[in-house]
Design a protein around this motif. Structure first.
Motif, short mmCIF file in Angstrom:
data_model
loop_
_atom_site.label_atom_id
_atom_site.label_comp_id
_atom_site.label_asym_id
_atom_site.label_seq_id
_atom_site.Cartn_x
_atom_site.Cartn_y
_atom_site.Cartn_z
N GLN A 553 5.21 10.08 -13.04
CA GLN A 553 5.50 9.31 -13.91
C GLN A 553 6.10 9.86 -15.19
N THR A 554 5.79 11.06 -15.47
CA THR A 554 6.81 11.69 -16.50
C THR A 554 8.18 12.00 -15.96
N MET A 555 8.29 11.84 -14.71
CA MET A 555 9.71 12.16 -14.09
C MET A 555 10.57 10.67 -14.08
N GLY A 556 9.76 9.45 -14.36
CA GLY A 556 10.45 8.41 -14.33
C GLY A 556 10.32 7.66 -13.05
N CYS A 557 9.48 8.10 -11.97
CA CYS A 557 9.10 7.39 -10.86
C CYS A 557 8.67 6.14 -11.01
N ASP A 558 8.86 5.30 -10.33
CA ASP A 558 8.43 3.82 -10.57
C ASP A 558 7.10 3.35 -9.90
N GLU A 559 6.85 3.86 -8.50
CA GLU A 559 5.85 3.67 -7.97
C GLU A 559 5.24 4.76 -7.13
N ILE A 560 3.96 4.86 -6.70
CA ILE A 560 3.49 5.78 -6.02
C ILE A 560 2.62 5.01 -4.77
N GLN A 561 2.47 5.91 -3.63
CA GLN A 561 1.81 5.64 -2.52
C GLN A 561 1.11 6.88 -1.95
N GLY A 562 -0.20 6.90 -1.58
CA GLY A 562 -0.82 8.17 -1.23
C GLY A 562 -2.33 8.16 -1.12
N PHE A 563 -2.88 9.22 -0.68
CA PHE A 563 -4.37 9.11 -0.71
C PHE A 563 -4.92 9.10 -1.86
N TRP A 564 -4.41 9.62 -2.83
CA TRP A 564 -4.87 9.54 -4.35
C TRP A 564 -5.18 8.23 -4.92
N LEU A 565 -4.49 7.27 -4.32
CA LEU A 565 -4.54 5.84 -4.64
C LEU A 565 -5.32 5.09 -3.68
N SER A 566 -5.28 5.21 -2.41
CA SER A 566 -5.98 4.86 -1.43
C SER A 566 -5.60 5.31 -0.01
N ARG A 567 -6.39 5.17 0.77
CA ARG A 567 -6.00 5.50 2.38
C ARG A 567 -5.81 4.18 2.96
N PRO A 568 -5.17 4.26 4.14
CA PRO A 568 -4.94 2.96 4.88
C PRO A 568 -6.19 2.13 4.91
N MET A 569 -6.34 0.70 5.19
CA MET A 569 -7.54 0.24 5.12
C MET A 569 -7.38 -1.10 5.91
N ARG A 570 -8.21 -1.69 6.41
CA ARG A 570 -8.34 -2.88 7.15
C ARG A 570 -8.06 -4.25 6.14
N ALA A 571 -7.79 -5.20 6.58
CA ALA A 571 -7.19 -6.52 5.58
C ALA A 571 -8.32 -6.86 4.71
N ASP A 572 -9.41 -7.04 5.35
CA ASP A 572 -10.70 -7.32 4.45
C ASP A 572 -11.17 -6.37 3.22
N ALA A 573 -10.81 -5.32 3.80
CA ALA A 573 -11.30 -4.07 2.94
C ALA A 573 -10.16 -3.92 1.67
N LEU A 574 -8.96 -4.25 2.13
CA LEU A 574 -7.90 -4.05 1.03
C LEU A 574 -8.01 -5.29 0.03
N LYS A 575 -8.54 -6.84 0.56
CA LYS A 575 -8.80 -7.80 -0.52
C LYS A 575 -9.84 -7.27 -1.17
N ASP A 576 -10.95 -6.48 -0.83
CA ASP A 576 -11.80 -6.05 -1.74
C ASP A 576 -11.57 -5.08 -2.87
N TRP A 577 -10.67 -4.12 -2.05
CA TRP A 577 -10.17 -2.97 -3.17
C TRP A 577 -9.21 -3.53 -4.09
N LEU A 578 -8.43 -4.42 -3.80
CA LEU A 578 -7.28 -5.18 -4.72
C LEU A 578 -8.22 -5.71 -6.07
N ALA A 579 -9.45 -6.50 -5.58
CA ALA A 579 -10.18 -7.00 -6.77
C ALA A 579 -10.81 -5.75 -7.66
N ASP A 580 -11.36 -4.81 -6.88
CA ASP A 580 -11.87 -3.80 -7.76
C ASP A 580 -10.97 -3.11 -8.60
N HIS A 581 -9.46 -2.88 -8.12
CA HIS A 581 -8.64 -2.20 -8.65
C HIS A 581 -8.23 -3.02 -9.77
N THR A 582 -7.86 -4.13 -9.67
CA THR A 582 -7.60 -4.99 -10.97
C THR A 582 -8.68 -5.29 -11.94
#
Length: 589
Positions: A553-582
């Protein structure tokens, strides 16, 4: 027999390549039959060489040869007629022969005659007591000798010799490997496979030089191998440019590689191979009782392919490497079935987060395979295999269809979301890819703006008019393009300016290396600045810690993706994860 006839007889014998070959069950059956018929303890198929009688098959005999001098079978071979010695003690010539001194009293031998009348040796029976022989017994021995010759013609002349080299072929090798398991149980043997050229080299040489030139090279190599394997063995011509041969008994495996290097050196020294071919040798140790003959040949083929990647041109068989190749082949065989099965292939989704706002509006669709027998298969293992095959188009089509289907389901549930889908370089070469993509978007009523297509840096750099035109047509519809694994390919900055891509995804290896030191962090910062200067939005892959996220973020990167944010998950789990993250993001705000 005069000298010229004897020379012709010996040539007939050597051309059949019977001498010093392995024992064969097909001959042993006849030998056992003749011993049983005469009710005698000793029988043999005896071949008359220059100075010895060599036994191709034997019953009741431990040694495999006796001197030719005063050997009754030699007389049978020379005269081409049956010989009966009813009592060695009463025969002035044979009484003090090798057999007579060994206690043999009775001998009967029928000649093994070639179609042109040369005697190779005899089918003989022997006993320790004097004996008479009836006319019927003589006729039967003659018939059985003819059966031996039929077997010789069948196995060692017709369909078992390669005309171009005069060497036994693959069928004879398989037969000899089977006999080796039966007659010499247990113990390790060393066998090698010499491959003179890769397929493309062979085809090119055939086209330029013609078959006669190739035949002369084959004969030259056959002579070299005959010299190296010695009198007690023979090489086999098992493929157009492939030769198999056994190492001498009791050969030290650690030292044998030097012998094989000498063979390669001699081949290259005596021909133009260094200009037209790249000879290599695969070699292995094996126990004939534990491996089927076909498995020995298959393993040698694996070893010789590995040899092409070695510095010396010599490759020893590796069971681990072979197992990997066999597993890859199985995966490739099973993948078409997986495409048609409902529960083997499935998608998981890994979200990406905007570092400034903390919002998550897009995820990467990732393919997974749960094999019914092998279990979960890593995409790093099966995707490269499939993408290098004719199933690459089916793989991409399946992923695109399932991704759009999922977007349509989320939309019906009130979730507006975007997906990033991985494509392969082959998709850029499909003439109907654009039309098929548009048809799928229409079928599922998905807005093109909800789609991001990822291609690796190397795939993106394919500077062809068709590829550039396809990429431009896709972006004109609203689809976004991302350069995946940025930094690992061979991109040209000038060409990157031409691409209609808007996103760069820095490969995870660079993000992981940031923890090593200052220079690694400077490299990532430079990649971000360079991408921004060219108008790209930057996504960092493989972020696995809060420290890495804060640094990016300090370097000016726009987006991140990786295990710190979330591991890959099934569709239903992603929907619940999005609600919790929001919810959490709103609380923090």
């Amino acid at each position: 027999m005069n000298a010229s006839d004897e020379l012709a007889r010996l040539n007939s014998l050597r051309n059949l390549r019977l001498l010093d070959t392995l024992p064969s069950e097909s001959f042993d059956r006849i030998t056992r039959l003749v011993a049983s018929y005469f009710n005698l303890p000793i029988a043999a198929v005896s071949l008359t060489d220059v100075d010895r009688q060599w036994f191709k098959s034997k019953v009741g005999v431990e040694h495999d040869r006796i001197p030719r001098h005063k050997a009754p079978c030699a007389e049978v071979a020379e005269t081409g007629r049956m010989l009966v010695i009813r009592d060695f003690h009463a025969d002035n010539y044979y009484a003090d022969s090798t057999l007579g001194n060994a206690g043999i009293r009775f001998y009967a031998g029928a000649p093994l005659l070639t179609p042109d009348g040369y005697g190779l040796g005899a089918l003989c029976v022997l006993g320790a007591e004097p004996r008479n022989i009836t006319d019927d017994e003589m006729a039967t021995l003659t018939d059985l000798a003819a059966m031996v010759m039929d077997q010789i013609e069948l196995q060692h002349a017709v369909g078992r010799i390669e005309p171009s080299s005069g060497l036994p072929n693959r069928f004879q090798l398989l037969n000899d490997l089977s006999d080796l398991a039966q007659r010499r149980p247990g113990g390790q043997h060393i066998i090698s496979l010499l491959d003179l050229a890769q397929t493309a080299q062979f085809d090119s040489l055939s086209r330029v030089m013609g078959p006669s030139y190739l035949d002369s090279l084959i004969r030259s190599v056959a002579r070299i191998l005959n010299t190296h394997v010695g009198q007690d063995s023979t090489p086999y011509h098992v493929g157009p440019t492939q030769f198999a041969f056994f190492a001498p008994a009791a050969t030290d495996a650690d030292l044998y590689s030097q012998t094989l290097l000498d063979i390669l050196t001699e081949i290259e020294r005596q021909s133009d191979f260094h200009m037209t071919m790249t000879p290599s040798i695969g070699v292995m140790t094996f126990d004939p009782t534990e491996m089927q003959p076909e498995d020995v040949l298959r393993s040698l083929q694996s070893a010789v392919q590995d040899a092409r990647d070695s510095d010396t041109g010599i490759g020893w068989f590796s069971s681990a490497t072979d197992m990997r190749h066999r597993r890859n082949f199985r995966l490739l065989q099973d993948f078409p079935v997986a495409l048609e099965t409902e529960d083997e292939l499935f998608l998981v989704f890994q979200p990406r987060m905007d570092l400034d706002s903390g919002s998550v509006e897009i995820a990467e669709a990732l393919l997974r395979w749960n094999h019914p027998v092998l279990g979960p298969i890593s995409p790093a293992e099966f995707i490269p295999i499939v993408e290098a095959s004719t199933f690459a188009r089916g793989l991409s089509a399946w992923v695109i269809d399932q991704s759009l289907r999922q977007l349509a389901e989320w939309k019906a549930q009130g979730l507006d979301f975007k997906l990033s889908i991985n494509l392969s370089a082959l998709n850029l070469e499909e003439p109907d890819f654009f039309e098929r993509m548009m048809d799928k978007l229409k079928d599922y009523a998905v807005d093109p703006a909800c789609i991001e297509l990822e291609l690796t840096e190397t795939a993106m750099m394919k500077e062809t008019d068709r590829a550039l035109d396809l990429l431009q047509r896709l972006t004109d519809t609203g689809i976004r393009l991302a350069i995946d694994d940025f930094g690992t390919g061979y991109s040209s900055l000038a060409y990157m300016q031409k691409l209609p891509a808007t996103i760069v995804k820095i490969d995870r290896s660079f993000i992981t290396d940031m923890a090593k030191g200052h220079r690694e962090r400077v490299l990532v910062r430079s990649m971000i600045n360079l991408s921004h200067s060219l108008g790209y939005r930057v996504v960092a892959e493989g972020v696995e810690s809060a420290e890495a996220s804060d640094l990016l973020q300090t370097m000016g990167c726009d987006e991140i993706q990786g295990f710190w944010l979330s591991r890959p998950m099934r569709a239903d789990a992603l929907k619940d994860w999005l609600a919790d993250h929001t919810s959490r993001a709103s609380g923090l705000a």
